[in-house]
Design a protein around this motif. Structure first.
Motif, PDB file in Angstrom:
ATOM      1  N   SER A  50      78.067  56.505  65.886  1.00  0.00           N
ATOM      2  CA  SER A  50      78.726  55.208  65.785  1.00  0.00           C
ATOM      3  C   SER A  50      77.661  54.147  65.539  1.00  0.00           C
ATOM      4  O   SER A  50      76.467  54.396  65.740  1.00  0.00           O
ATOM      5  CB  SER A  50      79.496  54.896  67.069  1.00  0.00           C
ATOM      6  OG  SER A  50      78.599  54.637  68.137  1.00  0.00           O
ATOM      7  N   ALA A  51      78.098  52.978  65.138  1.00  0.00           N
ATOM      8  CA  ALA A  51      77.166  51.895  64.827  1.00  0.00           C
ATOM      9  C   ALA A  51      76.374  51.458  66.058  1.00  0.00           C
ATOM     10  O   ALA A  51      75.313  50.861  65.926  1.00  0.00           O
ATOM     11  CB  ALA A  51      77.916  50.712  64.235  1.00  0.00           C
ATOM     12  N   GLU A  52      76.874  51.775  67.240  1.00  0.00           N
ATOM     13  CA  GLU A  52      76.177  51.415  68.473  1.00  0.00           C
ATOM     14  C   GLU A  52      75.100  52.435  68.847  1.00  0.00           C
ATOM     15  O   GLU A  52      74.286  52.182  69.718  1.00  0.00           O
ATOM     16  CB  GLU A  52      77.163  51.302  69.645  1.00  0.00           C
ATOM     17  CG  GLU A  52      78.184  50.207  69.488  1.00  0.00           C
ATOM     18  CD  GLU A  52      79.406  50.657  68.696  1.00  0.00           C
ATOM     19  OE1 GLU A  52      79.588  51.872  68.477  1.00  0.00           O
ATOM     20  OE2 GLU A  52      80.171  49.785  68.279  1.00  0.00           O
ATOM     21  N   ARG A  85      77.199  44.158  65.618  1.00  0.00           N
ATOM     22  CA  ARG A  85      76.783  45.466  65.103  1.00  0.00           C
ATOM     23  C   ARG A  85      75.637  45.401  64.091  1.00  0.00           C
ATOM     24  O   ARG A  85      74.766  46.249  64.079  1.00  0.00           O
ATOM     25  CB  ARG A  85      77.954  46.198  64.417  1.00  0.00           C
ATOM     26  CG  ARG A  85      79.171  46.496  65.267  1.00  0.00           C
ATOM     27  CD  ARG A  85      78.829  47.191  66.553  1.00  0.00           C
ATOM     28  NE  ARG A  85      79.980  47.538  67.364  1.00  0.00           N
ATOM     29  CZ  ARG A  85      80.693  46.706  68.123  1.00  0.00           C
ATOM     30  NH1 ARG A  85      80.422  45.429  68.139  1.00  0.00           N
ATOM     31  NH2 ARG A  85      81.693  47.149  68.856  1.00  0.00           N
ATOM     32  N   LEU A  86      75.659  44.409  63.219  1.00  0.00           N
ATOM     33  CA  LEU A  86      74.673  44.371  62.132  1.00  0.00           C
ATOM     34  C   LEU A  86      73.216  44.310  62.589  1.00  0.00           C
ATOM     35  O   LEU A  86      72.376  44.986  61.986  1.00  0.00           O
ATOM     36  CB  LEU A  86      74.971  43.227  61.167  1.00  0.00           C
ATOM     37  CG  LEU A  86      76.103  43.516  60.186  1.00  0.00           C
ATOM     38  CD1 LEU A  86      76.362  42.307  59.301  1.00  0.00           C
ATOM     39  CD2 LEU A  86      75.803  44.732  59.327  1.00  0.00           C
ATOM     40  N   LEU A 139      71.823  56.625  64.243  1.00  0.00           N
ATOM     41  CA  LEU A 139      71.802  55.822  63.022  1.00  0.00           C
ATOM     42  C   LEU A 139      70.422  55.832  62.383  1.00  0.00           C
ATOM     43  O   LEU A 139      70.291  55.989  61.172  1.00  0.00           O
ATOM     44  CB  LEU A 139      72.240  54.393  63.342  1.00  0.00           C
ATOM     45  CG  LEU A 139      72.336  53.434  62.179  1.00  0.00           C
ATOM     46  CD1 LEU A 139      73.255  53.988  61.086  1.00  0.00           C
ATOM     47  CD2 LEU A 139      72.852  52.091  62.659  1.00  0.00           C
ATOM     48  N   ILE A 199      72.131  47.813  63.239  1.00  0.00           N
ATOM     49  CA  ILE A 199      72.123  48.597  61.997  1.00  0.00           C
ATOM     50  C   ILE A 199      70.880  48.259  61.188  1.00  0.00           C
ATOM     51  O   ILE A 199      70.169  49.145  60.702  1.00  0.00           O
ATOM     52  CB  ILE A 199      73.401  48.335  61.183  1.00  0.00           C
ATOM     53  CG1 ILE A 199      74.616  48.888  61.938  1.00  0.00           C
ATOM     54  CG2 ILE A 199      73.289  48.941  59.787  1.00  0.00           C
ATOM     55  CD1 ILE A 199      75.955  48.434  61.376  1.00  0.00           C
ATOM     56  N   ARG A 234      82.253  58.296  63.278  1.00  0.00           N
ATOM     57  CA  ARG A 234      82.587  58.602  64.675  1.00  0.00           C
ATOM     58  C   ARG A 234      83.427  59.864  64.757  1.00  0.00           C
ATOM     59  O   ARG A 234      83.386  60.580  65.746  1.00  0.00           O
ATOM     60  CB  ARG A 234      83.374  57.443  65.307  1.00  0.00           C
ATOM     61  CG  ARG A 234      82.533  56.224  65.575  1.00  0.00           C
ATOM     62  CD  ARG A 234      83.357  55.119  66.189  1.00  0.00           C
ATOM     63  NE  ARG A 234      84.377  54.706  65.232  1.00  0.00           N
ATOM     64  CZ  ARG A 234      85.585  54.265  65.550  1.00  0.00           C
ATOM     65  NH1 ARG A 234      85.946  54.178  66.798  1.00  0.00           N
ATOM     66  NH2 ARG A 234      86.436  53.903  64.613  1.00  0.00           N
ATOM     67  N   ARG A 241      67.558  50.741  60.352  1.00  0.00           N
ATOM     68  CA  ARG A 241      67.158  50.986  58.980  1.00  0.00           C
ATOM     69  C   ARG A 241      65.724  50.525  58.726  1.00  0.00           C
ATOM     70  O   ARG A 241      65.013  51.071  57.897  1.00  0.00           O
ATOM     71  CB  ARG A 241      68.111  50.264  58.012  1.00  0.00           C
ATOM     72  CG  ARG A 241      67.758  50.394  56.561  1.00  0.00           C
ATOM     73  CD  ARG A 241      67.816  51.863  56.129  1.00  0.00           C
ATOM     74  NE  ARG A 241      67.503  51.967  54.731  1.00  0.00           N
ATOM     75  CZ  ARG A 241      66.397  52.522  54.269  1.00  0.00           C
ATOM     76  NH1 ARG A 241      65.519  53.031  55.098  1.00  0.00           N
ATOM     77  NH2 ARG A 241      66.168  52.598  52.990  1.00  0.00           N
ATOM     78  N   LEU A 269      78.229  54.204  56.429  1.00  0.00           N
ATOM     79  CA  LEU A 269      78.753  54.006  57.777  1.00  0.00           C
ATOM     80  C   LEU A 269      80.240  53.726  57.648  1.00  0.00           C
ATOM     81  O   LEU A 269      80.639  52.862  56.872  1.00  0.00           O
ATOM     82  CB  LEU A 269      78.083  52.818  58.465  1.00  0.00           C
ATOM     83  CG  LEU A 269      76.745  53.079  59.141  1.00  0.00           C
ATOM     84  CD1 LEU A 269      75.686  53.406  58.125  1.00  0.00           C
ATOM     85  CD2 LEU A 269      76.360  51.894  59.966  1.00  0.00           C
ATOM     86  N   VAL A 294      77.540  49.621  54.715  1.00  0.00           N
ATOM     87  CA  VAL A 294      78.289  49.402  55.945  1.00  0.00           C
ATOM     88  C   VAL A 294      79.739  49.112  55.581  1.00  0.00           C
ATOM     89  O   VAL A 294      80.050  48.069  55.017  1.00  0.00           O
ATOM     90  CB  VAL A 294      77.694  48.231  56.757  1.00  0.00           C
ATOM     91  CG1 VAL A 294      78.474  48.021  58.042  1.00  0.00           C
ATOM     92  CG2 VAL A 294      76.224  48.478  57.048  1.00  0.00           C
ATOM     93  N   ILE A 349      82.337  49.479  57.956  1.00  0.00           N
ATOM     94  CA  ILE A 349      83.046  49.525  59.230  1.00  0.00           C
ATOM     95  C   ILE A 349      83.674  48.164  59.488  1.00  0.00           C
ATOM     96  O   ILE A 349      83.185  47.147  59.002  1.00  0.00           O
ATOM     97  CB  ILE A 349      82.113  49.908  60.397  1.00  0.00           C
ATOM     98  CG1 ILE A 349      80.945  48.934  60.515  1.00  0.00           C
ATOM     99  CG2 ILE A 349      81.608  51.331  60.230  1.00  0.00           C
ATOM    100  CD1 ILE A 349      80.054  49.148  61.716  1.00  0.00           C
TER     101      ILE A 349
END
Length: 98
Positions: free
Chosen positions: A49-51, A83-84, A56, A87, A32, A91, A6, A68, A70
């Protein structure tokens, strides 16, 4: 090994992507700006994106590792806290049977 990176266009992510691919690993560059990822053997580019939990989750499916790399603005002390969880959730979801 299949590794998802990411932030593959950033300083750390781009170097990690290049080194992992150079070592013969299968790398998914999650970015992105997919057009900013250098084309190389062993690297598959995925836009997202992470969102974007759906993108993802799809990118991370079957991965041995998710790295990660970012970052947010220095003034945003809650960037990674926000964000985490998404993520990790993406996963952690089991693959759906088709």
């Amino acid at each position: 090994m299949r590794i998802v990176v990411l932030g593959a266009t950033g300083n750390v992510g781009s170097r990690l992507t290049a080194q992992a691919a150079g070592a013969g690993q299968q790398v998914v560059a999650f970015a992105r700006r997919p057009d900013a990822v250098s084309s190389r053997e062993g690297v598959t580019v995925v836009a997202g994106s992470a969102e974007d939990a759906v993108a993802l989750e799809q990118a991370a499916r079957g991965a041995d590792a998710v790295v990660v790399s970012i970052t947010g603005k220095m003034s945003d002390g809650s960037f990674m806290q926000n964000r985490l969880p998404g993520i990790i959730a993406a996963r952690s979801r089991p693959a759906c049977a088709a």
